[in-house]
Design a protein around this motif. Sequence first.
Motif, short mmCIF file in Angstrom:
data_model
loop_
_atom_site.label_atom_id
_atom_site.label_comp_id
_atom_site.label_asym_id
_atom_site.label_seq_id
_atom_site.Cartn_x
_atom_site.Cartn_y
_atom_site.Cartn_z
N SER A 176 -15.56 -19.86 -74.43
CA SER A 176 -14.92 -21.17 -74.31
C SER A 176 -13.42 -20.93 -74.40
O SER A 176 -12.96 -20.14 -75.26
CB SER A 176 -15.38 -22.10 -75.43
OG SER A 176 -14.73 -23.34 -75.36
N ILE A 177 -12.64 -21.57 -73.53
CA ILE A 177 -11.23 -21.19 -73.39
C ILE A 177 -10.31 -22.39 -73.20
O ILE A 177 -10.56 -23.25 -72.37
CB ILE A 177 -11.02 -20.28 -72.16
CG1 ILE A 177 -12.14 -19.27 -72.03
CG2 ILE A 177 -9.67 -19.62 -72.17
CD1 ILE A 177 -12.41 -18.90 -70.61
N ASP A 178 -9.20 -22.42 -73.95
CA ASP A 178 -8.09 -23.32 -73.66
C ASP A 178 -7.17 -22.61 -72.67
O ASP A 178 -7.00 -21.39 -72.74
CB ASP A 178 -7.29 -23.64 -74.92
CG ASP A 178 -8.08 -24.44 -75.93
OD1 ASP A 178 -9.14 -24.98 -75.57
OD2 ASP A 178 -7.63 -24.52 -77.09
N LEU A 179 -6.59 -23.36 -71.74
CA LEU A 179 -5.64 -22.78 -70.81
C LEU A 179 -4.23 -22.88 -71.38
O LEU A 179 -3.99 -23.58 -72.37
CB LEU A 179 -5.71 -23.49 -69.46
CG LEU A 179 -7.09 -23.59 -68.80
CD1 LEU A 179 -6.96 -24.14 -67.38
CD2 LEU A 179 -7.80 -22.26 -68.79
N VAL A 180 -3.31 -22.16 -70.77
CA VAL A 180 -1.92 -22.20 -71.22
C VAL A 180 -1.03 -22.43 -70.01
O VAL A 180 -1.27 -21.88 -68.93
CB VAL A 180 -1.53 -20.89 -71.96
CG1 VAL A 180 -1.70 -19.68 -71.07
CG2 VAL A 180 -0.10 -20.97 -72.49
N VAL B 53 -10.71 -27.88 -71.55
CA VAL B 53 -11.29 -26.64 -72.08
C VAL B 53 -12.21 -26.06 -71.02
O VAL B 53 -13.07 -26.77 -70.48
CB VAL B 53 -12.07 -26.90 -73.39
CG1 VAL B 53 -12.66 -25.59 -73.91
CG2 VAL B 53 -11.16 -27.53 -74.44
N SER B 54 -12.04 -24.80 -70.72
CA SER B 54 -12.86 -24.16 -69.69
C SER B 54 -13.91 -23.25 -70.35
O SER B 54 -13.95 -23.09 -71.56
CB SER B 54 -11.97 -23.35 -68.74
OG SER B 54 -12.72 -22.90 -67.63
N TRP B 55 -14.77 -22.65 -69.52
CA TRP B 55 -15.82 -21.76 -70.03
C TRP B 55 -16.20 -20.74 -68.96
O TRP B 55 -15.91 -20.90 -67.79
CB TRP B 55 -17.05 -22.55 -70.48
CG TRP B 55 -17.49 -23.66 -69.55
CD1 TRP B 55 -17.14 -24.98 -69.63
CD2 TRP B 55 -18.34 -23.54 -68.39
NE1 TRP B 55 -17.71 -25.69 -68.60
CE2 TRP B 55 -18.46 -24.84 -67.82
CE3 TRP B 55 -19.02 -22.48 -67.78
CZ2 TRP B 55 -19.23 -25.10 -66.69
CZ3 TRP B 55 -19.78 -22.72 -66.65
CH2 TRP B 55 -19.89 -24.02 -66.12
N MET B 56 -16.85 -19.68 -69.43
CA MET B 56 -17.27 -18.59 -68.57
C MET B 56 -18.69 -18.16 -68.93
O MET B 56 -19.14 -18.37 -70.06
CB MET B 56 -16.35 -17.38 -68.74
CG MET B 56 -14.90 -17.62 -68.42
SD MET B 56 -13.91 -16.14 -68.79
CE MET B 56 -12.30 -16.65 -68.18
#
Length: 328
Positions: free
Chosen positions: A128-132, A254-257
């Motif tokens: 799970s990822i926040d972008l910048v 919030v993104s995801w992979m």
Amino acid sequence: MNPIRRRSLLQASAAALPLSVAGKWAFAQDRFPSKPITLIVPQPAGGDADVVCRSLQKKMQDVLGQPVVIDNRGGAGGNIGTALGAKAAPDGYTLTFVNQGTMALNPSLYPNAGYKVESLAPVTWLTSIDLVIVAHPSVPAGNLKEFLELARKEPGRHTYGTAGNGSANHLAGEMLKSMAKVDITHVPYKGGGPAIIALLGGEISIAVAFPLAALPHVRSGKLKALAVTGKQRAKALPDVPTVAESGVSGYEFVSWMGLAVPRGTPDPIVQTLHAAAAAALKEKDVADRLSAGMTEPVGAGPKEFGDLISREGARWSKMIKQFGMKID
């Protein structure tokens, strides 16, 4: 998976097949994997997806006892590589890196993405990822609030780069434009790596980026971080405000992979691949590297990942219509 449990599943599945077929099938499953596994990454080398997959590669190879060969197939917002993975033989020897863009966004953005989400079976929810949001040093803004003020004074002059049309970065950028009411031109690249390279060269004003590719350049001073897209500030960037704190109330992205295989791949094989990926995510050096890049390891299995894909597909289909997003 427990060897006894695995053997029981194989025997039960084989019993439902004709004897000659069942024997060959069970034999093939017992030997999996017996050759190298290809992991298709639908982005060029150097992007966030590539960084994540190469972080997992060694441990997965150790667990599986076979090489995991990464095959970068960037282009068309991830559609090219994802379509290739979806059409592979359902035997476990082709894994495909998937994410929010290819599994939840592209089906609503592209008239013909070249694949159907249902053609892929979930294996592991990786992260799970926040972008910048990062800027070239020449941009006269120290944070996102200042950049938005600048963009409003100079409509259409500034540009933002992403990993491509239909990518998660693209949607995050279009959400920002819509909610902040600014005119910034989207410049799509064939992956996150090329977008960062373009930003370093001053070709674009800012990039909406995955942090694994962007943060090394922020720490070296070659780029500056303007904001993060999550609900809270990132531990890796405690002094950088969120987009919401920058005056865009209610903004959160919030993104995801994850990993997937062609639909029809036998469940024992799916579970074997999931176990290898989950083990890799638990390695301290892998977890530390991902967390330092604002990328949190998850490691959830096929059911949880499948549920996420279903929820996100329905959610973003509505959001894409709401924001009027179109492929450039």
